[in-house]
Motif scaffolding. Structure first.
Motif, PDB file in Angstrom:
ATOM      1  N   GLU A 123     -34.191  19.987 -24.400  1.00 59.77           N
ATOM      2  CA  GLU A 123     -34.949  20.601 -23.308  1.00 59.77           C
ATOM      3  C   GLU A 123     -35.884  21.683 -23.843  1.00 59.77           C
ATOM      4  N   ARG A 124     -35.443  22.427 -24.859  1.00 61.84           N
ATOM      5  CA  ARG A 124     -36.308  23.444 -25.454  1.00 61.84           C
ATOM      6  C   ARG A 124     -37.537  22.792 -26.080  1.00 61.84           C
ATOM      7  N   ALA A 125     -37.331  21.723 -26.843  1.00 62.58           N
ATOM      8  CA  ALA A 125     -38.467  21.025 -27.440  1.00 62.58           C
ATOM      9  C   ALA A 125     -39.430  20.540 -26.361  1.00 62.58           C
ATOM     10  N   GLY A 126     -38.883  19.989 -25.278  1.00 63.85           N
ATOM     11  CA  GLY A 126     -39.737  19.547 -24.183  1.00 63.85           C
ATOM     12  C   GLY A 126     -40.463  20.694 -23.518  1.00 63.85           C
ATOM     13  N   ARG A 127     -39.762  21.799 -23.286  1.00 58.93           N
ATOM     14  CA  ARG A 127     -40.381  22.968 -22.650  1.00 58.93           C
ATOM     15  C   ARG A 127     -41.554  23.494 -23.479  1.00 58.93           C
ATOM     16  N   LEU A 128     -41.414  23.446 -24.800  1.00 55.11           N
ATOM     17  CA  LEU A 128     -42.461  23.936 -25.686  1.00 55.11           C
ATOM     18  C   LEU A 128     -43.541  22.892 -25.965  1.00 55.11           C
ATOM     19  N   GLY A 129     -43.329  21.655 -25.502  1.00 60.28           N
ATOM     20  CA  GLY A 129     -44.312  20.601 -25.731  1.00 60.28           C
ATOM     21  C   GLY A 129     -44.394  20.166 -27.172  1.00 60.28           C
ATOM     22  N   LEU A 130     -43.254  20.211 -27.890  1.00 59.19           N
ATOM     23  CA  LEU A 130     -43.212  19.859 -29.310  1.00 59.19           C
ATOM     24  C   LEU A 130     -42.497  18.528 -29.514  1.00 59.19           C
ATOM     25  N   PRO A 131     -42.913  17.741 -30.503  1.00 56.07           N
ATOM     26  CA  PRO A 131     -42.124  16.564 -30.876  1.00 56.07           C
ATOM     27  C   PRO A 131     -40.754  16.991 -31.394  1.00 56.07           C
ATOM     28  N   MET A 132     -39.778  16.109 -31.263  1.00 53.83           N
ATOM     29  CA  MET A 132     -38.451  16.404 -31.801  1.00 53.83           C
ATOM     30  C   MET A 132     -37.963  15.244 -32.661  1.00 53.83           C
ATOM     31  N   THR A 133     -37.065  15.572 -33.584  1.00 53.87           N
ATOM     32  CA  THR A 133     -36.398  14.557 -34.394  1.00 53.87           C
ATOM     33  C   THR A 133     -34.900  14.667 -34.173  1.00 53.87           C
ATOM     34  N   LEU A 134     -34.287  13.572 -33.734  1.00 49.43           N
ATOM     35  CA  LEU A 134     -32.859  13.520 -33.448  1.00 49.43           C
ATOM     36  C   LEU A 134     -32.079  13.074 -34.675  1.00 49.43           C
ATOM     37  N   ALA A 135     -30.943  13.711 -34.932  1.00 51.28           N
ATOM     38  CA  ALA A 135     -30.009  13.233 -35.940  1.00 51.28           C
ATOM     39  C   ALA A 135     -29.149  12.141 -35.318  1.00 51.28           C
ATOM     40  N   VAL A 136     -29.306  10.914 -35.815  1.00 53.33           N
ATOM     41  CA  VAL A 136     -28.520   9.772 -35.306  1.00 53.33           C
ATOM     42  C   VAL A 136     -27.513   9.413 -36.392  1.00 53.33           C
ATOM     43  N   LEU A 137     -26.394  10.142 -36.397  1.00 53.23           N
ATOM     44  CA  LEU A 137     -25.466  10.061 -37.521  1.00 53.23           C
ATOM     45  C   LEU A 137     -24.057   9.655 -37.117  1.00 53.23           C
ATOM     46  N   GLY A 138     -23.764   9.614 -35.831  1.00 55.46           N
ATOM     47  CA  GLY A 138     -22.417   9.260 -35.394  1.00 55.46           C
ATOM     48  C   GLY A 138     -22.440   8.610 -34.025  1.00 55.46           C
ATOM     49  N   GLY A 139     -21.591   7.608 -33.832  1.00 54.20           N
ATOM     50  CA  GLY A 139     -21.496   6.941 -32.543  1.00 54.20           C
ATOM     51  C   GLY A 139     -22.653   5.998 -32.282  1.00 54.20           C
ATOM     52  N   ASP A 140     -22.611   5.354 -31.136  1.00 50.58           N
ATOM     53  CA  ASP A 140     -23.668   4.443 -30.709  1.00 50.58           C
ATOM     54  C   ASP A 140     -24.911   5.263 -30.364  1.00 50.58           C
ATOM     55  N   PRO A 141     -26.072   4.935 -30.946  1.00 51.59           N
ATOM     56  CA  PRO A 141     -27.293   5.670 -30.596  1.00 51.59           C
ATOM     57  C   PRO A 141     -27.582   5.693 -29.095  1.00 51.59           C
ATOM     58  N   ALA A 142     -27.051   4.728 -28.355  1.00 58.33           N
ATOM     59  CA  ALA A 142     -27.251   4.733 -26.904  1.00 58.33           C
ATOM     60  C   ALA A 142     -26.745   6.013 -26.261  1.00 58.33           C
ATOM     61  N   GLY A 143     -25.768   6.651 -26.895  1.00 59.89           N
ATOM     62  CA  GLY A 143     -25.242   7.897 -26.355  1.00 59.89           C
ATOM     63  C   GLY A 143     -26.247   9.037 -26.350  1.00 59.89           C
ATOM     64  N   LEU A 144     -27.337   8.897 -27.105  1.00 58.77           N
ATOM     65  CA  LEU A 144     -28.364   9.934 -27.144  1.00 58.77           C
ATOM     66  C   LEU A 144     -29.474   9.720 -26.120  1.00 58.77           C
ATOM     67  N   ALA A 145     -29.423   8.623 -25.379  1.00 60.87           N
ATOM     68  CA  ALA A 145     -30.461   8.368 -24.382  1.00 60.87           C
ATOM     69  C   ALA A 145     -30.571   9.495 -23.351  1.00 60.87           C
ATOM     70  N   PRO A 146     -29.457  10.077 -22.863  1.00 61.15           N
ATOM     71  CA  PRO A 146     -29.598  11.200 -21.927  1.00 61.15           C
ATOM     72  C   PRO A 146     -30.289  12.413 -22.539  1.00 61.15           C
ATOM     73  N   VAL A 147     -30.126  12.607 -23.843  1.00 64.39           N
ATOM     74  CA  VAL A 147     -30.806  13.715 -24.522  1.00 64.39           C
ATOM     75  C   VAL A 147     -32.317  13.493 -24.492  1.00 64.39           C
TER      76      VAL A 147
END
Length: 336
Positions: A180-204
């Motif tokens: 949400e901070r990245a979105g509020r600032l209008g910046l691109p973000m990079t997610l660490a996809v290192l554990g679990g099904d990546p589908a779990g990061l869809a809400p993020v």
């Protein structure tokens, strides 16, 4: 879609810092020659890692390449002076002919906070403040600023000045608040996809775009990247047999985790977090992440656990020759 590789410069095994840095520079040059888009180097402040200053090592890559984007993965902005971080990467931008980028994060380790005298109990507030100053530094000719964790600036001109705004991404470990901070600032973000099904990061990702929309940011300023543990072989069996012992050592030495083969195989399965396998398996995994997380960039951690340089270069070659063309073609057809 941008495709790249990165190194965290960890020193699993007996590798010296000098040897690791030499290999990492070679990987960046090799990735550029193979036609990849981005090369990244991580920053750490313990003896288990070889690089504490990514800008210095990226400058060595810059001297031997001409087009690949050079990013940190990540710069630990929580403990750094934003003025100095801006200067280091603005200098890299000039050295590289406009190819530098900062990916800033809060740190997954406690040690840097002691080294730099930053209160770890306030690490999120420190990061928020320092991101704000960094944005001012890259956007304003004269900077007037004050905060809690650093001396104020009054109409300060911070050299070197660039003809463009120095690119900044935020590294996000997977918490909606950080997205949400990245979105509020209008910046691109990079997610660490290192554990679990990546589908779990869809809400993020949904939280990110929702925050950006709420604060009126144009879609052109946004972007979602992912960073995954990664290895490409000629076949699925070759990739897994080659990668597993080094990944097991990486987890045992760095995290104190015993990773048995069955757990590894589950992590490398179609819904697992490891992007490891044949070219087609890796294509399928990246395209699945692209669909689930609305990616515009994928980064693979290319040299884990003391894996030999020849294997790293072979993986880069398979990625560039056998994976990248398919991913680029398929993602070019998809707009979100």
């Amino acid at each position: 879609m941008e495709l790249g590789v990165y190194s965290l410069a960890e020193r699993t095994g007996a590798a010296t810092a000098r040897d690791r840095i030499g290999d990492i520079i070679d990987y960046g040059v090799h990735a550029a020659g193979a036609g990849l888009d981005v090369f990244g180097i991580g920053e750490h402040h313990t003896s288990r890692f070889a690089v504490a200053s990514p800008a210095v090592v990226l400058a060595a890559v810059a001297a031997r390449t001409s087009s690949i984007v050079l990013t940190s993965t990540v710069s630990v902005l929580s403990v750094l002076d934003p003025v100095r971080l801006y200067q280091d990467f603005a200098q890299l931008d000039l050295v590289s002919g406009g190819r530098a980028e900062v990916t800033a994060g809060r740190s997954a380790y406690a040690e840097p906070f002691d080294i730099f005298g930053v209160p770890i109990g306030e690490y999120d507030a420190v990061f928020e403040e320092k991101v704000g100053l960094f944005l001012a530094l890259r956007g304003e000719e004269e900077v007037s600023w004050s905060g809690r964790y650093r001396a104020p600036l009054e109409r300060a001109v911070i050299p070197p000045r660039l003809e463009r705004r120095l690119p900044l991404r935020l590294g996000v470990g997977g918490t909606p608040r950080s997205a949400e901070r990245a979105g509020r600032l209008g910046l691109p973000m990079t997610l660490a996809v290192l554990g679990g099904d990546p589908a779990g990061l869809a809400p993020v990702v949904q939280a990110y775009f929702g925050s950006a929309e709420l604060h009126g940011h144009d879609r052109s300023s946004l972007g979602v990247g992912s960073a995954s543990h990664f290895f490409v072989g000629r076949t699925s069996q070759e990739a897994r047999d080659t990668f597993y012992p080094y990944y097991r050592a990486y987890n045992a030495e760095g995290r104190g985790i015993h990773l048995d083969r069955s757990t590894f195989e589950a992590m490398a399965s179609p819904r697992g977090p490891l992007v490891v396998g044949s070219p087609q398996e890796v294509v399928d995994k990246i395209l699945r992440q692209h669909e689930l997380l609305r990616l515009d960039r994928f980064m693979g951690q290319v040299d884990i656990g003391g894996i030999p340089p020849k294997n790293v270069r072979d993986s880069i070659d398979h990625f560039a020759a056998d994976v990248a063309p398919v991913v680029r073609r398929e993602t070019a057809r998809k707009t979100f």
